[in-house]
Design an enzyme around this catalytic site. Structure first.
Site, PDB file in Angstrom:
ATOM      1  N   ASP A   1       5.979  18.940 -37.623  1.00  0.00           N
ATOM      2  CA  ASP A   1       7.027  19.190 -38.588  1.00  0.00           C
ATOM      3  C   ASP A   1       6.577  18.477 -39.869  1.00  0.00           C
ATOM      4  OD1 ASP A   1       9.678  19.631 -39.653  1.00  0.00           O
ATOM      5  OD2 ASP A   1       9.975  17.481 -39.352  1.00  0.00           O
TER       6      ASP A   1
ATOM      7  N   CYS B   1       0.839  -1.191   0.000  1.00  0.00           N
ATOM      8  CA  CYS B   1       0.000   0.000   0.000  1.00  0.00           C
ATOM      9  C   CYS B   1       0.879   1.249   0.000  1.00  0.00           C
ATOM     10  CB  CYS B   1      -0.915  -0.003   1.208  1.00  0.00           C
ATOM     11  SG  CYS B   1      -0.016   0.121   2.746  1.00  0.00           S
TER      12      CYS B   1
ATOM     13  N   CYS C   1       2.074   2.487   3.403  1.00  0.00           N
ATOM     14  CA  CYS C   1       3.228   1.811   4.005  1.00  0.00           C
ATOM     15  C   CYS C   1       4.497   2.381   3.376  1.00  0.00           C
ATOM     16  CB  CYS C   1       3.221   0.320   3.748  1.00  0.00           C
ATOM     17  SG  CYS C   1       1.609  -0.429   3.811  1.00  0.00           S
TER      18      CYS C   1
END
Ligand code: ADP
Ligand code: MG
Length: 705
Positions: A401, A14, A17
């Site tokens: 371009d 997680c 953590c």
């Protein structure tokens, strides 16, 4: 002496953590600038050699409850799975015991069995389901941080204090299940981007003096000849030494139509030989192949936080303390001032503690970003970070371009005009003599034409290139100049005949270069460059998707540019531009439209690419420089990847926004329910788990075909 090191945490489930682990490591003596990225588990820090070393850091990390492996030590893949393996198994077993104990406890309470039995099973569930959570909570406490493990542990202990054994057990077990499922789905996202290279076998047949031999990919060296049978994936960037085959490059360029390749053609690692038998010469070792590098870049990209992700993170940091504060008030105010029942309000406060976990919110962005980046990488679009994903989604104007981006960039000489009694062959010979030192595609075309006509260039000296304009060199004492109209100033063409011819060619969309000896024009060469077949569709798709403007930028002359723009359906053209004028225009369009993307072929358009909000390099074919320089690199040369990347970014951003709003909404609803006493502890955990999983599942949708 300070040293930078990089480690990898293999068991992060997680984001919360991750944050508390980062803090914990930062607190170690001798550690500075520690940054841990949840998305990849990568952790970078600088250490003071005198105080701490790498091994010590790894040990400290394991004391903080996580498994770290040394990325630089090699063979980390093996230790990674092993490191995860034993710990993961223990966690799985504990979770199983906890779930069983919880179910028995629930059954006991349904059948009204003796209370002490219920308590025994509740305690079993709490201890087994909560072991790792309590452990992390303990470390969080030691680090003086409030992560969700700590909050959850407090809630459970609180429930036990007021005798709610069953509530406590269900809460902690649900929370463990949530962690388990969350870890699994996050790893699924990680695996998806690892799978970019997974289709490649580990061994390949190589030609040796004693016949074919199997070798490991890591042992391939530049120059080795490998054998590719039909259906096999080319492991690394190679050049075909023998044979012809249809090659499917979908894995690298996203282009699903196989292309025919033969001797001398380049094979990118990851492309599949569909039908021929090929001998291929290795150009780059496996560790350096385009596909491997793409993977590294996606990994790096995933660890660069997008603007939204940083906002969410900052919000989460204040959200938790605020809700914990509310929890305390919810308990204190009614009990102290309004004779509220201790147990009732204490319980409601506990629910607030659970609601204060920001898990779903924090996970809402990074997982979606990983999935978005992975999905686009699979299509040959390399987006170099969440930031650019966000910007791409909001792009208002796209500048292209012309040469090499919207057109093939492969010129062919179609006509030669000669003046002053020169023969056409002489014009080609002189032009080729100047161009032999130039890298410009026009130069290439003229030289190729000379070769095919068996015309030998003269010797030339003092070559000088004028980027975007032309080139000049000395031949036998005279100065020869070749280049665009602009280079010579239009007005210099006094010859009526020539002027008419030139205009005719330009109206047909041919590029035209003029050749002069000293100050006199002696000839002109018309060159054709085809528009890519996908360009028109790409432009149409852009307009359809609501982009305000597509613009073509070119150094070519106005008439040629207009003619090509008309074929492509581009409404805006800016022609006769020098490279630095291209950058100025980028600036102008930014002021006019807001976010602007510039699409170019990477190397000569570098300044304009850098100045745009999103620089998209196209047709990089794995060229290091171009991939490195751009914000977005398109490996193949299909302009349709531009609208595709914008659509994908929009979709990802949409998912991220939904995730954020949804997880906030659920939290908000639960705060109200909890305040009214309508929400129980386990409901709050369940809602949090549900939201997290939904948010992850929503993100994983990006990976589906
Ligand atoms: P683009 O913007 O289309 O990529 P460039 O900026 O490279 O084109 O060049 C612009 C124009 O300058 C070309 O169309 C050509 O007329 C002229 N030019 C540039 N370099 C050369 C060269 N080496 N030889 C002939 N003409 C050149
Ligand atoms: Mg160009």
């Amino acid at each position: 002496m300070n040293r930078e090191i990089e480690l990898k945490i293999v068991d992060l489930d997680c984001p919360d953590c991750a944050a508390s682990l980062e803090k914990g490591i930062s607190r170690l003596k001798g550690v500075k600038n520690c940054s841990l990225e949840f998305a990849t588990g990568k952790i970078n820090l600088s250490i003071d050699n005198q105080i701490i070393d790498r091994e010590k850091v790894i040990k400290e990390i394991s004391r903080l409850g996580h498994v770290a492996v040394d990325k630089s030590a090699g063979g980390h893949e093996v230790s990674e799975t092993k490191g995860r393996g034993s710990l993961a198994r223990l966690k799985d077993i504990l979770l199983m015991v906890a779930v069983t104990a919880m179910l028995i406890e629930i059954a006991l309470s349904v059948f009204d069995q003796p209370g002490y039995l219920q308590i025994i099973f509740s305690v079993t569930a709490i201890l087994t389901g909560g072991l790792f959570i309590f452990r992390s909570a303990f470390y969080a406490l030691k680090n003086l941080t409030a992560d969700m493990n700590l909050l959850m542990s407090l809630a459970v202990i609180g429930a036990v204090i007021i005798g709610e054994w069953s509530e406590a057990a269900v809460t902690i077990v649900l929370f463990s299940i949530a962690n388990y499922l969350e870890g699994r789905s996050v790893r699924k996202a990680h695996r998806a981007f690892k799978s970019l290279t997974e289709q490649i076998p580990h061994e390949i047949e190589m030609e040796t003096a004693d016949g074919p031999q199997r070798v490991r990919l890591e042992d391939l060296k530049q120059g080795d000849i490998i054998l590719l049978k039909p259906g096999m994936t080319c492991p690394t960037d190679c050049e075909i030494a023998e044979g012809t085959a249809y090659i499917n490059q979908a894995a690298v360029t996203g282009e699903s139509m196989p292309v025919s390749k033969t001797e001398g053609d380049k094979l990118l690692g990851g492309s599949i030989n569909t039908d021929g038998f090929l001998k291929a010469r290795v150009l780059k070792p496996f560790s350096d192949s385009t596909l491997t590098r793409i993977m590294h870049m996606v990994e790096e990209a995933a660890s660069r936080k997008s603007r939204l992700a940083s906002i969410v993170d900052r919000f989460a940091k204040v959200y938790t303390p605020i809700v914990v504060g509310i929890a305390i008030l919810v308990f204190a105010i009614p009990v102290l001032f309004f004779h509220g029942a201790f147990e009732t309000w204490f319980y409601r406060a506990l629910v607030f503690l659970v609601i204060s976990c920001p898990c779903a919110l924090v996970i809402s962005t990074p997982v979606a970003v990983i999935c978005g980046l992975t999905r686009s990488a699979r299509g040959g679009i390399l987006i170099k970070g969440g930031v650019f994903l966000e910007k791409l989604a909001n792009v208002r104007a796209v500048l292209f371009d012309k040469t090499g981006t919207l057109t093939e960039g492969r010129f062919g000489v179609v006509h030669v005009v000669s003046l002053d009694g020169h023969s056409s062959d002489n014009i080609i010979a002189l032009a080729a003599s100047v161009e032999q030192f130039s890298e410009h595609p026009i130069a290439g075309a003229i030289l190729e034409h000379a070769r095919s006509m068996k015309i030998k260039p003269f010797e030339s000296r003092d070559f000088r290139a004028f980027p975007g304009e032309g080139a000049r060199a000395q031949i036998e004492g005279s100065q020869y100049t070749i280049g665009s109209h602009r280079f010579f100033h239009d007005s210099d063409i006094t010859d009526v005949e020539l002027h008419k011819k030139v205009t005719d060619f330009e109206d047909k969309g041919y590029s035209l270069v003029l050749l002069a000896r000293d100050d006199r024009l002696i000839g002109a060469i018309a060159l054709a460059d085809m528009a890519k077949s996908e360009s028109a569709e790409a432009i149409a798709e852009l307009y359809q998707s609501g982009i305000s403007e597509s613009v073509m930028l070119t150094g070519d002359n106005a008439r040629t540019a207009e003619s090509i723009a008309e074929q492509l359906g581009i409404r805006h053209v800016e022609s006769q531009l020098l490279p630095e004028e291209k950058s100025k225009l980028v600036q102008k369009y930014r002021e006019k439209y807001g976010l602007v993307a510039m699409v170019g072929d990477g190397i000569n358009d570098a300044p304009a690419l850098a100045l745009a909000d999103v620089g998209i390099a196209m047709g990089t074919g794995g060229s290091d420089l171009a991939i490195e320089a751009a914000d977005v690199a398109i490996i193949g040369d299909n302009p349709k990847m531009v609208p595709k990347s914008i659509k994908l970014s929009r979709r990802t951003l949409g998912i991220i926004k939904f995730n954020i709003v949804f997880s906030l909404l659920v939290k908000f609803i639960f705060m109200i329910l909890a305040g009214l006493g309508l929400a129980t502890l386990w409901m709050a955990v369940f809602a949090d788990m549900g939201t997290s999983l939904l948010v992850i599942a929503n993100s994983l949708r990006l990976l589906q075909k």
